[in-house]
Design an enzyme around this catalytic site. Structure first.
Site, PDB file in Angstrom:
ATOM      1  N   ALA A 118       5.920  -1.801   9.190  1.00  5.68           N
ATOM      2  CA  ALA A 118       7.023  -2.736   9.442  1.00  5.68           C
ATOM      3  C   ALA A 118       7.224  -3.579   8.187  1.00  5.68           C
ATOM      4  O   ALA A 118       6.315  -3.712   7.358  1.00  5.68           O
ATOM      5  CB  ALA A 118       6.682  -3.617  10.632  1.00  5.68           C
ATOM      6  N   GLY A 174       3.088   0.309  11.186  1.00  8.60           N
ATOM      7  CA  GLY A 174       4.162   0.757  12.068  1.00  8.60           C
ATOM      8  C   GLY A 174       4.631   2.169  11.737  1.00  8.60           C
ATOM      9  O   GLY A 174       5.142   2.872  12.611  1.00  8.60           O
ATOM     10  N   GLU A 177       2.322   4.249  13.597  1.00  9.95           N
ATOM     11  CA  GLU A 177       2.601   4.080  15.029  1.00  9.95           C
ATOM     12  C   GLU A 177       3.832   4.885  15.443  1.00  9.95           C
ATOM     13  O   GLU A 177       3.856   5.505  16.502  1.00  9.95           O
ATOM     14  CB  GLU A 177       2.771   2.590  15.349  1.00  9.95           C
ATOM     15  CG  GLU A 177       1.444   1.840  15.219  1.00  9.95           C
ATOM     16  CD  GLU A 177       1.581   0.334  15.329  1.00  9.95           C
ATOM     17  OE1 GLU A 177       2.425  -0.251  14.615  1.00  9.95           O
ATOM     18  OE2 GLU A 177       0.869  -0.266  16.143  1.00  9.95           O
ATOM     19  N   GLU A 201      -3.030  -3.579   9.406  1.00 12.31           N
ATOM     20  CA  GLU A 201      -2.601  -4.909   9.853  1.00 12.31           C
ATOM     21  C   GLU A 201      -3.705  -5.952   9.738  1.00 12.31           C
ATOM     22  O   GLU A 201      -3.444  -7.132   9.486  1.00 12.31           O
ATOM     23  CB  GLU A 201      -2.081  -4.845  11.303  1.00 12.31           C
ATOM     24  CG  GLU A 201      -0.793  -4.047  11.481  1.00 12.31           C
ATOM     25  CD  GLU A 201      -0.990  -2.543  11.663  1.00 12.31           C
ATOM     26  OE1 GLU A 201      -2.123  -2.049  11.452  1.00 12.31           O
ATOM     27  OE2 GLU A 201      -0.009  -1.863  12.006  1.00 12.31           O
TER      28      GLU A 201
HETATM   29  N1  DAK Z   1       6.980  -4.386   3.967  1.00 12.15           N
HETATM   30  C1  DAK Z   1       7.837  -4.824   3.016  1.00 12.15           C
HETATM   31  N2  DAK Z   1       7.844  -4.352   1.746  1.00 12.15           N
HETATM   32  C2  DAK Z   1       6.931  -3.415   1.433  1.00 12.15           C
HETATM   33  C3  DAK Z   1       6.003  -2.913   2.370  1.00 12.15           C
HETATM   34  C4  DAK Z   1       6.056  -3.426   3.712  1.00 12.15           C
HETATM   35  N3  DAK Z   1       5.259  -2.984   4.707  1.00 12.15           N
HETATM   36  N4  DAK Z   1       5.223  -2.002   1.752  1.00 12.15           N
HETATM   37  C5  DAK Z   1       5.656  -1.926   0.483  1.00 12.15           C
HETATM   38  N5  DAK Z   1       6.683  -2.766   0.281  1.00 12.15           N
HETATM   39  C6  DAK Z   1       7.457  -3.010  -0.966  1.00 12.15           C
HETATM   40  C7  DAK Z   1       6.619  -3.787  -1.970  1.00 12.15           C
HETATM   41  O1  DAK Z   1       6.679  -5.177  -1.689  1.00 12.15           O
HETATM   42  C8  DAK Z   1       7.313  -3.415  -3.258  1.00 12.15           C
HETATM   43  O2  DAK Z   1       8.514  -4.142  -3.355  1.00 12.15           O
HETATM   44  P1  DAK Z   1       8.887  -4.943  -4.742  1.00 12.15           P
HETATM   45  O3  DAK Z   1       7.733  -5.813  -5.032  1.00 12.15           O
HETATM   46  O4  DAK Z   1       9.074  -3.829  -5.736  1.00 12.15           O
HETATM   47  O5  DAK Z   1      10.151  -5.671  -4.392  1.00 12.15           O
HETATM   48  C9  DAK Z   1       7.703  -1.949  -3.032  1.00 12.15           C
HETATM   49  O6  DAK Z   1       7.694  -1.773  -1.607  1.00 12.15           O
HETATM   50  C10 DAK Z   1       6.703  -0.985  -3.633  1.00 12.15           C
HETATM   51  O7  DAK Z   1       5.414  -1.320  -3.143  1.00 12.15           O
HETATM   52  P2  DAK Z   1       4.156  -1.563  -4.112  1.00 12.15           P
HETATM   53  O8  DAK Z   1       4.589  -2.074  -5.446  1.00 12.15           O
HETATM   54  O9  DAK Z   1       3.165  -2.374  -3.346  1.00 12.15           O
HETATM   55  O10 DAK Z   1       3.663  -0.056  -4.295  1.00 12.15           O
HETATM   56  P3  DAK Z   1       2.189   0.466  -4.573  1.00 12.15           P
HETATM   57  O11 DAK Z   1       2.327   1.913  -4.834  1.00 12.15           O
HETATM   58  O12 DAK Z   1       1.490  -0.385  -5.605  1.00 12.15           O
HETATM   59  O13 DAK Z   1       1.382   0.232  -3.188  1.00 12.15           O
HETATM   60  C11 DAK Z   1       1.127   0.351  -0.769  1.00 12.15           C
HETATM   61  C12 DAK Z   1       1.744   0.964  -2.059  1.00 12.15           C
HETATM   62  C13 DAK Z   1       1.696   1.113   0.427  1.00 12.15           C
HETATM   63  C14 DAK Z   1      -0.398   0.557  -0.810  1.00 12.15           C
HETATM   64  C15 DAK Z   1       1.447  -1.169  -0.691  1.00 12.15           C
HETATM   65  O14 DAK Z   1       2.852  -1.338  -0.865  1.00 12.15           O
HETATM   66  C16 DAK Z   1       1.064  -1.778   0.619  1.00 12.15           C
HETATM   67  O15 DAK Z   1      -0.118  -2.072   0.870  1.00 12.15           O
HETATM   68  N6  DAK Z   1       2.066  -2.048   1.498  1.00 12.15           N
HETATM   69  C17 DAK Z   1       1.847  -2.763   2.756  1.00 12.15           C
HETATM   70  C18 DAK Z   1       1.231  -1.858   3.794  1.00 12.15           C
HETATM   71  C19 DAK Z   1       0.981  -2.587   5.097  1.00 12.15           C
HETATM   72  O16 DAK Z   1       0.228  -3.567   5.185  1.00 12.15           O
HETATM   73  N7  DAK Z   1       1.628  -2.136   6.146  1.00 12.15           N
HETATM   74  C20 DAK Z   1       1.469  -2.663   7.492  1.00 12.15           C
HETATM   75  C21 DAK Z   1       2.594  -3.626   7.764  1.00 12.15           C
HETATM   76  S1  DAK Z   1       2.416  -4.462   9.340  1.00 12.15           S
HETATM   77  C22 DAK Z   1       5.677  -4.131  16.387  1.00 12.15           C
HETATM   78  C23 DAK Z   1       5.981  -2.951  15.749  1.00 12.15           C
HETATM   79  C24 DAK Z   1       5.408  -2.633  14.555  1.00 12.15           C
HETATM   80  C25 DAK Z   1       4.565  -3.493  13.929  1.00 12.15           C
HETATM   81  C26 DAK Z   1       4.258  -4.693  14.539  1.00 12.15           C
HETATM   82  C27 DAK Z   1       4.824  -5.018  15.754  1.00 12.15           C
HETATM   83  N8  DAK Z   1       6.260  -4.457  17.636  1.00 12.15           N
HETATM   84  C28 DAK Z   1       7.086  -3.472  18.345  1.00 12.15           C
HETATM   85  C29 DAK Z   1       5.995  -5.705  18.274  1.00 12.15           C
HETATM   86  C30 DAK Z   1       4.009  -3.084  12.645  1.00 12.15           C
HETATM   87  C31 DAK Z   1       3.397  -3.881  11.758  1.00 12.15           C
HETATM   88  C32 DAK Z   1       3.085  -3.365  10.415  1.00 12.15           C
HETATM   89  O17 DAK Z   1       3.339  -2.216  10.100  1.00 12.15           O
END
Ligand code: DAK
Length: 258
Positions: A65, A109, A112, A132
């Protein structure tokens, strides 16, 4: 409806939905999820679509997400608006078969949503995680539930508590992924499988899907009864007659969905 965050294509009887938000590694913002919901509604009501494939890019199926969209929300915000529940469950309610074709990051997400699909085909580059915990929260779209059913308590617990990434091989051994292909062949192999499923009776396909999904919701005895009733019901279809007559007549069956 024209889409900005996804690409939708029809290839014969197979509809392909591709996440297209490369600047954010396909992170799911609200607008993207609205488009996914609309696209699945469209596929579901189009009789020429028999199978749906959901995929992303070589680098990311989806990085979860959109954290930037979620970051500032308060408890009152997310509770009052029942945060993103509205447009997150459509894939899980789809009656047609949905295949996730995953390459690169499949996180949070993203994982998921892949688990809401009927099965996951992975490129050898795929990486799965529920990260998360690393951002101070927990999976919110079924990660603690569907992952546990697929890989068991111990592994789900370890993955959700550490947020570590699992490669495609480990995900296949654990039962999350059905099959792995070299990245360059993922879409061609996925299309072959989708086309094969699309060639079968759509009624029988839907019955298989309903019956397997029932295994998650009920006891073994009830599930077996449900399967038996659907099996009997399949004999009320023209497709069952066609399939069995084609076998006897040593010819290829032509299913009509009747
Ligand atoms: N959200 C927003 N932007 C994201 C992102 C994300 N999840 N993942 C990556 N990006 C963006 C980065 O901010 C960056 O943007 P700029 O800085 O260039 O503007 C761009 O994508 C490229 O990412 P990186 O520069 O970080 O790229 P790397 O290759 O260095 O790293 C990475 C890739 C995937 C390891 C890293 O980006 C990362 O750790 N991303 C976050 C992963 C994460 O924590 N995901 C979980 C998110 S929480 C629900 C439904 C769903 C959910 C909750 C509730 N309900 C129905 C209630 C779900 C929650 C989640 O998924």
């Amino acid at each position: 409806m024209s889409f900005e965050n996804i690409i939708v294509e029809k290839k014969g009887a197979v509809a392909v939905l591709t996440f297209n938000r490369p600047q954010a590694l396909n992170a799911f913002c609200g607008a993207l999820m609205d488009e996914v919901t609309q696209a699945i509604d469209d596929f579901e009501s189009d009789d020429t679509v028999k199978v749906i494939v959901i995929t992303g890019s070589e680098k990311a199926f989806a990085a979860g997400a959109d954290i930037k969209e979620m970051a500032a929300k308060t408890f009152v915000d997310v509770f009052k608006e029942d945060f993103i529940t509205r447009n997150w469950e459509r894939v899980a309610r789809c009656r047609k078969p949905v295949i996730a074709a995953v390459a690169g990051y499949c996180l949070g997400g993203g994982n998921e949503l892949a688990m809401m699909c009927d099965f996951i085909l992975a490129a050898d580059t795929a990486k799965f995680s529920q990260p998360e915990i690393t951002i101070g929260t927990l999976p919110g779209a079924g990660g603690t539930q569907r992952l546990t059913r697929l890989v068991g308590k111990s592994k789900a617990m370890e993955l959700c508590l550490t947020g570590r990434m699992m490669d495609a091989k480990e995900a296949e051994c654990a039962g999350l992924v059905a099959r792995i292909f070299p990245a360059a062949e993922l879409m061609a192999e996925t299309m072959k499988i989708a086309e094969q499923i699309a060639s079968f009776s759509p009624l029988a396909v839907m019955m298989v899907k309903e019956s397997i999904n029932r295994a998650y919701e009920t006891t073994l005895a009830e599930g077996l009864r449900f399967e038996r009733r659907l099996f009997h019901a399949s004999f009320a279809t023209e497709d069952q007659k066609e399939g069995m007559q084609a076998f006897t007549g040593k010819r290829k069956a032509s299913f009509k969905g009747k």
